[in-house]
Motif scaffolding. Structure first.
Motif, PDB file in Angstrom:
ATOM      1  N   CYS A 150       9.755  12.924 -25.921  1.00 30.87           N
ATOM      2  CA  CYS A 150      10.879  12.738 -26.885  1.00 30.87           C
ATOM      3  C   CYS A 150      11.303  13.694 -28.045  1.00 30.87           C
ATOM      4  CB  CYS A 150      10.374  11.931 -27.518  1.00 30.87           C
ATOM      5  SG  CYS A 150      11.516  11.175 -29.088  1.00 30.87           S
TER       6      CYS A 150
ATOM      7  N   MET B  34      18.458  -0.476 -32.189  1.00 27.02           N
ATOM      8  CA  MET B  34      18.136   0.475 -33.424  1.00 27.02           C
ATOM      9  C   MET B  34      16.878   1.689 -32.252  1.00 27.02           C
ATOM     10  SD  MET B  34      18.566  -0.827 -36.409  1.00 27.02           S
ATOM     11  CE  MET B  34      17.516   1.010 -37.044  1.00 27.02           C
TER      12      MET B  34
ATOM     13  N   GLY C 173      17.870   4.443 -32.308  1.00 23.25           N
ATOM     14  CA  GLY C 173      18.142   6.392 -32.565  1.00 23.25           C
ATOM     15  C   GLY C 173      16.957   7.063 -32.820  1.00 23.25           C
TER      16      GLY C 173
ATOM     17  N   GLU D   8      11.324   5.809 -35.413  1.00 22.88           N
ATOM     18  CA  GLU D   8      10.457   4.000 -35.073  1.00 22.88           C
ATOM     19  C   GLU D   8      10.544   3.450 -36.467  1.00 22.88           C
ATOM     20  OE1 GLU D   8       9.101   2.825 -32.764  1.00 22.88           O
ATOM     21  OE2 GLU D   8       8.775   0.889 -34.393  1.00 22.88           O
ATOM     22  N   PRO D   9      11.881   2.156 -35.800  1.00 18.94           N
ATOM     23  CA  PRO D   9      11.752   1.552 -37.356  1.00 18.94           C
ATOM     24  C   PRO D   9      10.911   0.534 -37.702  1.00 18.94           C
ATOM     25  CG  PRO D   9      12.950   0.293 -34.557  1.00 18.94           C
ATOM     26  CD  PRO D   9      12.061   2.188 -34.642  1.00 18.94           C
TER      27      PRO D   9
ATOM     28  N   SER E 242      14.194  -1.728 -30.997  1.00 16.70           N
ATOM     29  CA  SER E 242      13.379  -1.222 -29.794  1.00 16.70           C
ATOM     30  C   SER E 242      11.880  -0.439 -30.580  1.00 16.70           C
ATOM     31  CB  SER E 242      14.047   0.060 -29.810  1.00 16.70           C
ATOM     32  OG  SER E 242      12.792   1.138 -28.419  1.00 16.70           O
ATOM     33  N   THR E 243      10.525  -1.029 -29.964  1.00 13.15           N
ATOM     34  CA  THR E 243       9.697  -0.160 -30.705  1.00 13.15           C
ATOM     35  C   THR E 243       8.542   0.364 -29.600  1.00 13.15           C
ATOM     36  OG1 THR E 243       7.019  -0.261 -32.260  1.00 13.15           O
ATOM     37  CG2 THR E 243       8.318  -2.292 -31.252  1.00 13.15           C
ATOM     38  N   SER E 244       7.965   1.312 -30.355  1.00 14.42           N
ATOM     39  CA  SER E 244       6.942   1.827 -29.562  1.00 14.42           C
ATOM     40  C   SER E 244       5.539   1.105 -28.714  1.00 14.42           C
ATOM     41  CB  SER E 244       7.135   3.805 -29.800  1.00 14.42           C
ATOM     42  OG  SER E 244       6.141   3.997 -31.194  1.00 14.42           O
TER      43      SER E 244
ATOM     44  N   SER F 190       8.122   0.429 -26.056  1.00 10.38           N
ATOM     45  CA  SER F 190       9.156   1.776 -25.009  1.00 10.38           C
ATOM     46  C   SER F 190       7.403   1.633 -24.109  1.00 10.38           C
ATOM     47  CB  SER F 190       8.692   2.740 -25.937  1.00 10.38           C
ATOM     48  OG  SER F 190      10.317   2.654 -26.532  1.00 10.38           O
TER      49      SER F 190
ATOM     50  N   HIS G 106       6.480   2.637 -20.824  1.00 11.03           N
ATOM     51  CA  HIS G 106       6.229   3.949 -20.259  1.00 11.03           C
ATOM     52  C   HIS G 106       4.992   4.212 -19.547  1.00 11.03           C
ATOM     53  CE1 HIS G 106       9.682   4.742 -22.418  1.00 11.03           C
ATOM     54  NE2 HIS G 106       9.589   4.961 -24.087  1.00 11.03           N
TER      55      HIS G 106
ATOM     56  N   GLU H 289      11.422  -0.404 -21.936  1.00 11.59           N
ATOM     57  CA  GLU H 289      11.806   0.468 -21.606  1.00 11.59           C
ATOM     58  C   GLU H 289      10.114   1.212 -21.065  1.00 11.59           C
ATOM     59  OE1 GLU H 289      12.616   0.347 -26.149  1.00 11.59           O
ATOM     60  OE2 GLU H 289      14.551   1.576 -25.257  1.00 11.59           O
TER      61      GLU H 289
ATOM     62  N   VAL I 236      10.293   4.903 -19.476  1.00 11.78           N
ATOM     63  CA  VAL I 236      11.413   6.287 -18.803  1.00 11.78           C
ATOM     64  C   VAL I 236      10.360   6.956 -17.429  1.00 11.78           C
ATOM     65  CG1 VAL I 236       9.301   7.249 -20.502  1.00 11.78           C
ATOM     66  CG2 VAL I 236      11.802   8.723 -20.055  1.00 11.78           C
TER      67      VAL I 236
ATOM     68  N   ILE J 239      14.346   4.389 -17.525  1.00  7.66           N
ATOM     69  CA  ILE J 239      15.600   5.043 -17.780  1.00  7.66           C
ATOM     70  C   ILE J 239      15.515   6.706 -17.579  1.00  7.66           C
ATOM     71  CG2 ILE J 239      16.476   6.283 -20.247  1.00  7.66           C
ATOM     72  CD1 ILE J 239      14.869   4.248 -21.596  1.00  7.66           C
TER      73      ILE J 239
ATOM     74  N   PHE K 211      14.817   9.956 -17.286  1.00  9.29           N
ATOM     75  CA  PHE K 211      14.320  10.585 -18.671  1.00  9.29           C
ATOM     76  C   PHE K 211      15.662  12.292 -18.423  1.00  9.29           C
ATOM     77  CE2 PHE K 211      12.628  15.416 -19.587  1.00  9.29           C
ATOM     78  CZ  PHE K 211      12.162  15.060 -20.590  1.00  9.29           C
ATOM     79  N   ASN K 212      16.025  12.472 -19.722  1.00  9.24           N
ATOM     80  CA  ASN K 212      16.544  12.367 -20.422  1.00  9.24           C
ATOM     81  C   ASN K 212      16.070  14.820 -21.518  1.00  9.24           C
ATOM     82  OD1 ASN K 212      18.981  11.715 -20.008  1.00  9.24           O
ATOM     83  ND2 ASN K 212      18.116  10.158 -21.563  1.00  9.24           N
TER      84      ASN K 212
ATOM     85  N   CYS L  29      19.607   8.711 -24.031  1.00  7.79           N
ATOM     86  CA  CYS L  29      17.715   8.591 -24.954  1.00  7.79           C
ATOM     87  C   CYS L  29      17.113   9.678 -25.397  1.00  7.79           C
ATOM     88  CB  CYS L  29      17.405   7.821 -24.224  1.00  7.79           C
ATOM     89  SG  CYS L  29      18.620   6.146 -23.429  1.00  7.79           S
TER      90      CYS L  29
HETATM   91  N1  SAH Z   1      10.939   4.541 -32.082  1.00 10.76           N
HETATM   92  C1  SAH Z   1      11.758   3.892 -30.876  1.00 10.76           C
HETATM   93  C2  SAH Z   1      12.817   4.078 -30.700  1.00 10.76           C
HETATM   94  C3  SAH Z   1      13.773   5.129 -30.329  1.00 10.76           C
HETATM   95  S1  SAH Z   1      14.071   5.782 -28.536  1.00 10.76           S
HETATM   96  C4  SAH Z   1      10.877   4.090 -29.636  1.00 10.76           C
HETATM   97  O1  SAH Z   1       9.910   4.210 -29.122  1.00 10.76           O
HETATM   98  O2  SAH Z   1      11.147   2.773 -28.991  1.00 10.76           O
HETATM   99  C5  SAH Z   1      14.834   4.816 -27.639  1.00 10.76           C
HETATM  100  C6  SAH Z   1      14.434   5.171 -26.283  1.00 10.76           C
HETATM  101  O3  SAH Z   1      14.600   6.059 -25.759  1.00 10.76           O
HETATM  102  C7  SAH Z   1      12.901   5.175 -26.627  1.00 10.76           C
HETATM  103  O4  SAH Z   1      12.258   3.414 -25.035  1.00 10.76           O
HETATM  104  C8  SAH Z   1      12.104   6.259 -26.113  1.00 10.76           C
HETATM  105  O5  SAH Z   1      10.918   6.220 -25.497  1.00 10.76           O
HETATM  106  C9  SAH Z   1      12.984   6.824 -25.109  1.00 10.76           C
HETATM  107  N2  SAH Z   1      13.338   8.185 -25.006  1.00 10.76           N
HETATM  108  C10 SAH Z   1      12.759   9.560 -26.016  1.00 10.76           C
HETATM  109  N3  SAH Z   1      12.740  10.325 -25.376  1.00 10.76           N
HETATM  110  C11 SAH Z   1      12.984  10.609 -23.823  1.00 10.76           C
HETATM  111  C12 SAH Z   1      13.894  10.962 -23.240  1.00 10.76           C
HETATM  112  N4  SAH Z   1      13.648  12.338 -23.453  1.00 10.76           N
HETATM  113  N5  SAH Z   1      14.634  10.598 -22.399  1.00 10.76           N
HETATM  114  C13 SAH Z   1      14.624   9.351 -21.849  1.00 10.76           C
HETATM  115  N6  SAH Z   1      14.199   8.304 -23.335  1.00 10.76           N
HETATM  116  C14 SAH Z   1      13.084   8.993 -24.094  1.00 10.76           C
END
Ligand code: SAH
Ligand code: SF4
Length: 386
Positions: free
Chosen positions: A122, A183, A185, A188-189, A219-221, A241, A243, A284, A286, A315, A317-318, A361
């Protein structure tokens, strides 16, 4: 003139504003009136609040203000995704993203300048943590986006119509430009719990944005005790999240897992669903090439979530500079998803939006004065680190 700094009225939810007004000797309905001007009309000028008594307007002008963060950059992607970089002071900036779709418009809101949790993939995590955003800075993102998008007036309860039509919440246009808030962005909310919950209350309140609980997603880790608090204090839709399909892998990708391992996280998800506005949790996931994307991982996931009613959102990966991960191929993602679907789990793959303006993301970087000095540590040679 008052010598103390003016009070920013965007920092209050309705109860907070009623209490503050009581301190001024003003009635609760006055607070609700001002609330509606601020949030429903996007008004930041006390003089324009024409049905508020003149004497109160004059008093408010002296001691209060209505101030959202200032946009310093406004980028529009070829696909219509719009990203704002917002100045939150002291050389910090955070990002807010608006994602228009045919039947809904989603605003992706930040909760912190940076993030302390340091997930391996991230971009926000790579910057380290500076500080929590205030309520005004969080709700100010919705306030500002509404204003800049020229949003339609809030209209009442759309859920009844949706339910009657047998539609999934969020699948039907409710007449608003911003119909959903996530939430997701920067930050970590649940690590900024109190301010985030106050902002959520404003999103839900009919005197402010009047969104249904199902259209607001946190959205939370995976901060387990905070998931329980959210269930008790302000249950909204929950995304987790995940993963990874086992603790060894998740410890590496999402380090908070070392504190709250998968067994505890799954139990917290089940407890959350007792009070949640939706009857599933969204996981979620990734997709990282060669890291967490094999058939075996998918089968392990199916077993892991067996007792948690859930949907999966894969998701792709970006990438961002020096990420150290690659995106799984489209075919790999398809086959991974097929294993989940075969096991009866509703699984979608997130469309990557706004990539050309780094709004996808995990690409949100903003600009953060890293108080944890993580970026400096990472740049130094190993022998220099202490
Ligand atoms: N902190 C919170 C919310 C923000 S991140 C959380 O982690 O859930 C929103 C989502 O994008 C999360 O699922 C996160 O793991 C994911 N994410 C983070 N980096 C990413 C990336 N490089 N590519 C794709 N998704 C990513
Ligand atoms: Fe923080 Fe979420 Fe990024 Fe992890 S994925 S570092 S919790 S913003």
């Amino acid at each position: 003139m008052s010598i103390s700094a003016p009070v920013n009225l965007l920092d209050f939810d309705v109860d907070g504003l009623v209490a503050w007004f009581a301190g001024l000797g003003e009635k609760p309905f006055r607070a609700r009136q001002v609330m509606r001007w601020m949030h429903r009309e996007g008004c930041d000028d006390f003089d324009a609040m024409t049905d508020v008594a003149k004497s109160l307007r004059a008093k408010l002008k002296e001691i209060a203000t209505i101030r959202a963060p200032l946009p310093v950059r406004d980028s529009v992607s070829a696909d219509g995704t719009r990203k704002w970089l917002l100045d939150v002071g002291n050389a910090n900036a955070v990002e807010t993203v608006f994602i228009p779709e045919t039947h809904r418009g989603t605003l992706c809101v930040s909760s912190q300048a940076g993030c302390a949790l340091d997930c391996a993939f991230c971009s926000t995590g790579k910057q380290g943590f500076n500080r929590n955003l205030s309520v005004a800075e969080i709700i100010g993102q919705l306030w500002l986006a509404n204003k800049l998008l020229g949003a339609a007036r809030v209209d009442a309860d759309e859920d009844a119509a949706e339910d009657a039509a047998g539609l999934e919440a969020g699948e039907q246009d409710n007449g608003r430009i911003i119909s959903n808030v996530v939430m997701m962005g920067m930050g970590e909310p649940l690590a900024n719990f109190d301010n985030v919950v106050t902002a959520l209350r404003l999103m839900l309140d009919d005197h402010a944005y009047g969104l249904s609980r199902r259209r607001v997603t946190v959205s939370t880790s995976g901060i387990v005790p905070a998931i329980d608090r959210l269930r008790d204090e302000c249950p909204v839709a929950l995304a987790v999240s995940l993963h990874a399909s086992n603790d060894a892998l998740r410890d590496r990708l999402v380090p908070i897992n070392r504190k709250y391992p998968l067994r505890e996280l799954m139990a917290a998800c089940r407890r959350y669903l007792e009070r949640a506005p939706r009857d599933f949790v969204t996981f979620e996931y990734v997709m990282l090439d060669g890291v967490n994307d094999s058939d075996a991982h998918a089968r392990e996931l199916v077993a892991l979530v067996r007792e948690v009613p859930c949907k999966f959102n894969l998701i792709p990966f970006n990438p961002f500079p020096h990420a150290g991960f690659e995106r799984s191929s489209a075919e790999r993602i398809r086959r991974f998803g097929a294993i989940l679907i075969d096991a009866g789990i509703v699984t979608t793959t997130r469309k990557t939006r706004g990539g050309d303006v780094d709004a996808a993301c995990g690409q949100l970087a903003g600009q953060v004065q890293d108080k944890t000095r993580r970026s400096v540590r990472l740049q130094r040679a190993p022998e220099e680190r202490r």
